[in-house]
Design a protein around this motif. Structure first.
Motif, PDB file in Angstrom:
ATOM      1  N   LEU A 238       0.814  -1.036   0.062  1.00 55.90           N
ATOM      2  CA  LEU A 238       0.015   0.023   0.086  1.00 55.90           C
ATOM      3  C   LEU A 238       0.718   1.416   0.103  1.00 55.90           C
ATOM      4  O   LEU A 238       0.260   2.489  -0.325  1.00 55.90           O
ATOM      5  CB  LEU A 238      -0.932   0.085   1.148  1.00 55.90           C
ATOM      6  N   ARG A 239       2.296   1.031   0.144  1.00 55.57           N
ATOM      7  CA  ARG A 239       3.029   2.497   0.043  1.00 55.57           C
ATOM      8  C   ARG A 239       2.957   2.677  -1.402  1.00 55.57           C
ATOM      9  O   ARG A 239       2.970   4.113  -1.534  1.00 55.57           O
ATOM     10  CB  ARG A 239       4.255   1.896   0.218  1.00 55.57           C
ATOM     11  N   VAL A 240       2.804   1.800  -2.369  1.00 53.13           N
ATOM     12  CA  VAL A 240       2.566   2.329  -3.613  1.00 53.13           C
ATOM     13  C   VAL A 240       1.358   2.369  -4.286  1.00 53.13           C
ATOM     14  O   VAL A 240       0.870   3.205  -5.209  1.00 53.13           O
ATOM     15  CB  VAL A 240       3.772   1.347  -4.756  1.00 53.13           C
ATOM     16  N   ARG A 241       0.608   1.172  -3.796  1.00 52.21           N
ATOM     17  CA  ARG A 241      -0.763   0.981  -4.241  1.00 52.21           C
ATOM     18  C   ARG A 241      -0.973   1.180  -5.681  1.00 52.21           C
ATOM     19  O   ARG A 241      -1.748   2.049  -6.392  1.00 52.21           O
ATOM     20  CB  ARG A 241      -1.692   2.000  -3.572  1.00 52.21           C
ATOM     21  N   ASP A 242      -0.359   0.373  -6.629  1.00 54.03           N
ATOM     22  CA  ASP A 242      -0.375   0.298  -7.915  1.00 54.03           C
ATOM     23  C   ASP A 242      -1.318  -0.878  -8.528  1.00 54.03           C
ATOM     24  O   ASP A 242      -0.963  -1.666  -9.456  1.00 54.03           O
ATOM     25  CB  ASP A 242       1.071   0.325  -8.477  1.00 54.03           C
ATOM     26  N   PHE A 243      -2.101  -1.333  -7.608  1.00 54.49           N
ATOM     27  CA  PHE A 243      -2.947  -2.551  -8.021  1.00 54.49           C
ATOM     28  C   PHE A 243      -4.402  -2.231  -7.398  1.00 54.49           C
ATOM     29  O   PHE A 243      -4.799  -1.406  -6.786  1.00 54.49           O
ATOM     30  CB  PHE A 243      -2.340  -3.877  -7.042  1.00 54.49           C
ATOM     31  N   THR A 244      -5.352  -3.068  -8.108  1.00 55.31           N
ATOM     32  CA  THR A 244      -6.730  -2.849  -7.580  1.00 55.31           C
ATOM     33  C   THR A 244      -7.228  -4.281  -7.170  1.00 55.31           C
ATOM     34  O   THR A 244      -8.292  -4.475  -6.551  1.00 55.31           O
ATOM     35  CB  THR A 244      -7.444  -2.519  -8.679  1.00 55.31           C
ATOM     36  N   ALA A 245      -6.339  -5.298  -7.210  1.00 52.75           N
ATOM     37  CA  ALA A 245      -6.947  -6.591  -6.584  1.00 52.75           C
ATOM     38  C   ALA A 245      -5.639  -7.554  -6.112  1.00 52.75           C
ATOM     39  O   ALA A 245      -4.552  -7.389  -6.966  1.00 52.75           O
ATOM     40  CB  ALA A 245      -7.766  -7.362  -7.777  1.00 52.75           C
ATOM     41  N   ILE A 246      -6.138  -8.195  -5.240  1.00 56.02           N
ATOM     42  CA  ILE A 246      -4.961  -9.375  -5.001  1.00 56.02           C
ATOM     43  C   ILE A 246      -5.494 -10.815  -4.900  1.00 56.02           C
ATOM     44  O   ILE A 246      -6.581 -10.748  -4.222  1.00 56.02           O
ATOM     45  CB  ILE A 246      -4.332  -8.977  -3.709  1.00 56.02           C
TER      46      ILE A 246
END
Length: 339
Positions: A238-246
């Motif tokens: 979450l420091r970068v948060r370059d995703f929408t799903a895991i």
């Protein structure tokens, strides 16, 4: 209850004397011999119940060459998958009148494998199940001589002639496909530990599905199955948060991820969607309830026992390949919100 004041346990000869039959007749009753008259059988069983007599299984095995016991060689049995497999095998074995003896081994200690096998073989087991999640355990087993029916419960090509499993690759593809169908393209995979067969298969399934959809991927993150690691990984991502799903390789790590996301003031699934794997009993009660992949452990246990003992109706054991898992859709994954 004991037969006399000496405190000794009742024997088969005590049962014979009080039933008015020979000890050979009592033995035939124990082994369900068809030649025993119903009245005789009932009388002997009534005496056994009154004495609380139970046969000495070791002695019985010497006479009949059958121990009515299946052995399980298990590594990492505290994890949900192996523990559920053991429980399913025990239930299926008991339904067939068999007991189960389990020897837990240490994957990092090669000597524990022959030691565990020796322990089980000393009990005259009639069949063996190997539940060993790590590749190195199978390599060590290859050096052992196993001269009884056996089956392994992992998705591996190291011993294909003796394998029953749930299709981990198919399950991972189901999970990944679900996220893709919701419009997600920036999907991370939180994988299990390196050298775990299931973790490797689930990683392969994720990568295969992403490739089939022509979606670029980042390197999967290697975890350790725990919620604590899921939380740590979530905070770092979450420091970068370059995703929408895991897609998480198991439900416990998914729980940690959800905790980390909430600690950042974000929402699952509005901000980030999560899918797990295993469908542990608590998964339906996470908040939000977790979308995950369910494995049919009871069916796996039944098939395993059928392979070792033969089916009850004499039909060939099911050989339909690996069991296909099921995607359980709940509330932790939703359509991607377009920026």
């Amino acid at each position: 209850m004991t037969d006399d004041a000496s405190g000794r346990r009742p024997s088969i000869r005590d049962v014979a004397r009080l039933s008015g039959v020979s000890h050979q007749t009592v033995s035939r009753v124990l082994n369900n011999h068809p030649s025993i008259r119903p009245a005789t059988r009932d009388r002997v069983l009534a005496v056994m119940a009154d004495l609380q007599y139970s046969p000495n299984r070791a002695a019985r095995a010497l006479v009949t060459s059958r121990s009515q016991t299946i052995g399980i060689l298990a590594g990492s049995s505290s994890q949900y998958g192996p523990a559920s497999s053991i429980a399913a095998i025990e239930a299926a074995a008991r339904a067939r009148g068999y007991w189960v003896s389990t020897a837990n081994i240490e994957a990092g200690d090669p000597q524990s494998i022959p030691d565990g096998l020796s322990h089980l073989m000393a009990q005259s087991i009639e069949g063996l199940v190997v539940i060993a999640p790590q590749v190195r355990v199978f390599r060590a087993l290859a050096a052992q001589r196993i001269d009884i029916p056996y089956v392994t419960l992992q998705s591996t090509d190291l011993d294909p002639g003796h394998t029953l499993s749930v299709d981990q690759i198919a399950g991972a593809r189901l999970a990944t496909r679900h996220l893709i169908s919701l419009g997600h393209r920036d999907i991370y995979h939180l994988a299990g530990p390196q050298d775990w067969i299931e973790a490797e298969a689930r990683m392969m399934g994720f990568l295969d599905e992403m490739s089939a959809a022509d979606i670029p991927t980042t390197a999967p993150i290697l975890g350790d199955w725990t919620a604590e690691f899921g939380y740590y990984a979530g905070r770092e991502l979450l420091r970068v948060r370059d995703f929408t799903a895991i897609f998480s390789s198991n439900d416990q790590m998914a729980l940690g991820l959800m905790h980390a996301i909430r600690d950042e003031g974000l929402d699952v699934p509005r901000d980030i969607s999560i899918v797990g794997f295993d469908d542990i009993p608590e998964a339906a009660h996470f908040w939000p309830p977790l979308t995950t992949v369910r494995q049919d452990f009871p069916e796996l246990g039944r098939r395993c026992v059928d392979v070792l003992l033969g089916t009850e109706d004499g039909a060939p054991p099911s050989s339909g390949g690996a069991l296909v898992p099921e995607l359980v859709v709940r509330a932790s994954a939703a359509a991607r919100v377009r920026a």
